[in-house]
Design an enzyme around this catalytic site. Structure first.
Site, PDB file in Angstrom:
ATOM      1  N   LYS A 159      -0.546  79.829  67.227  1.00  0.00           N
ATOM      2  CA  LYS A 159      -1.890  80.251  67.655  1.00  0.00           C
ATOM      3  C   LYS A 159      -1.739  81.549  68.425  1.00  0.00           C
ATOM      4  CE  LYS A 159      -5.110  78.550  71.114  1.00  0.00           C
ATOM      5  NZ  LYS A 159      -5.841  77.346  71.504  1.00  0.00           N
TER       6      LYS A 159
HETATM    7  C1  R5P Z   1      -6.172  77.963  76.850  1.00  0.00           C
HETATM    8  O1  R5P Z   1      -6.004  77.522  77.936  1.00  0.00           O
HETATM    9  C2  R5P Z   1      -6.128  77.114  75.707  1.00  0.00           C
HETATM   10  O2  R5P Z   1      -4.885  77.126  75.080  1.00  0.00           O
HETATM   11  C3  R5P Z   1      -7.213  77.296  74.680  1.00  0.00           C
HETATM   12  O3  R5P Z   1      -6.959  76.314  73.744  1.00  0.00           O
HETATM   13  C4  R5P Z   1      -7.294  78.631  73.994  1.00  0.00           C
HETATM   14  O4  R5P Z   1      -7.453  79.663  74.894  1.00  0.00           O
HETATM   15  C5  R5P Z   1      -8.354  78.654  72.890  1.00  0.00           C
HETATM   16  O5  R5P Z   1      -9.593  78.574  73.365  1.00  0.00           O
HETATM   17  P1  R5P Z   1     -10.587  79.817  73.356  1.00  0.00           P
HETATM   18  O6  R5P Z   1     -11.071  79.922  71.926  1.00  0.00           O
HETATM   19  O7  R5P Z   1     -11.644  79.419  74.298  1.00  0.00           O
HETATM   20  O8  R5P Z   1      -9.821  81.030  73.748  1.00  0.00           O
END
Ligand code: R5P
Length: 298
Positions: free
Chosen positions: A202
């Protein structure tokens, strides 16, 4: 003449039909064991090769962040419209009914909050992921931050433990407050995580150069949504990301902080799985939002 008993025992091996040896639909994933491949096929849709993961693990560093004040009320309406629940064990056990058929990507790294140095994480036990019937685990890695060594070690240990039980690991390229989210940095970080054994990554979308980030990373990439932006902009970002090779999204705030999160989840889904144009997906969002408002008034 053979009697009815002999007929029953007659075997049919159909030797004229060669046995198929199928490849695997995910990039860089052709040499995995059956359990690992099966779990990845629950995360990524084998037809589209993509996924809409709903990230709602933010509370593990931020506490009750906007849009996630009540996970029991905020997340369950989204569940039918997404492919994967990405969360902590606390959220899962307390707020998600065990009757769900959605696969879980369990956050396994933890140990810091926004009040201090974020990169000082440790990692939980893979047994917990097995116990919770997870389809994958997530480990945050801070390349170039004070916790670089600790968090990359967390990834290596988790991949080793996951390989023993057939559990894929998603490596997360966390970006520190001061660091640029550009193709040079994200290309380096995603490649490092893939080489350390992460089964998928990711990261953030970046422009220019996202397709180079994808090309240089030998395993599938999903993008985080990042800070809340207008819905049409978020849909455009998702479209550009999948158009440049991302295998989907692991999106949080841009879904659960949308004016209508249920409509937004469906619009993101149309972009990711059906290659819908962002403007059309935004029309869908507006229509679904209007319908939901209409229902509320009645
Ligand atoms: C962060 O603390 C987490 O890993 C979230 O899963 C990640 O940031 C994804 O969420 P967003 O789309 O809100 O950035």
């Amino acid at each position: 003449m053979p009697g009815p008993e002999a007929e029953k025992d007659k075997k049919d091996f159909r030797p004229q039909i060669p046995m198929k040896t199928e490849g695997f639909f995910l990039r860089g994933s052709a040499s995995l064991d059956w359990g690992m491949s099966n779990r990845l096929s629950r995360i990524f849709n084998p037809k589209s090769g993509r996924t809409v993961m709903l990230a709602f693990d933010h509370g593990y560093i931020m506490g009750p962040t906007t849009g996630l004040e009540r996970m029991d009320l905020d997340i369950l309406p989204l569940e039918p419209h997404i492919d994967v629940l990405m969360c902590t064990r606390g959220a899962l056990r307390s707020c998600i009914p065990a009757t769900t058929s959605k696969p879980v990507c369990l956050r396994l790294s933890a140990g810091a909050t926004i009040l201090r140095e974020l990169s000082m994480e440790m990692v939980g036990d893979i047994d917990e992921a097995v116990r919770l019937n997870a389809a994958a685990v997530a480990v945050q890695c801070y390349v170039g931050e004070p916790g670089e060594h600790a968090t990359l070690s967390n990834l290596v240990r988790t991949v080793d433990a996951g390989n023993r039980v057939g559990m894929p690991t998603m490596g997360v390229t966390a970006v520190g407050k001061e660091m640029a989210r550009d193709a040079r940095y994200l290309g380096l970080a995603t490649r490092v995580l893939a080489e350390l054994g992460a089964h998928f990554i990711k990261t953030y979308f970046c422009e220019p150069g996202f397709e180079d980030v994808v090309a240089g990373c030998p395993v599938p990439i999903v993008i985080a949504g990042g800070k809340k932006i207008p819905e049409l902009e978020a849909l455009k970002m998702a479209r550009r990301a999948v158009g440049q090779g991302a295998c989907g999204v692991d999106m949080g705030r841009n879904i659960f902080c949308a004016e209508d999160p249920v409509a937004m989840a469906q619009a993101v889904r149309a972009v990711v799985h059906e290659n819908e144009k962002p403007e059309k997906a935004f029309d869908l969002y507006q229509t679904l939002k209007g319908e939901a408002k209409g229902k509320k008034k009645r």
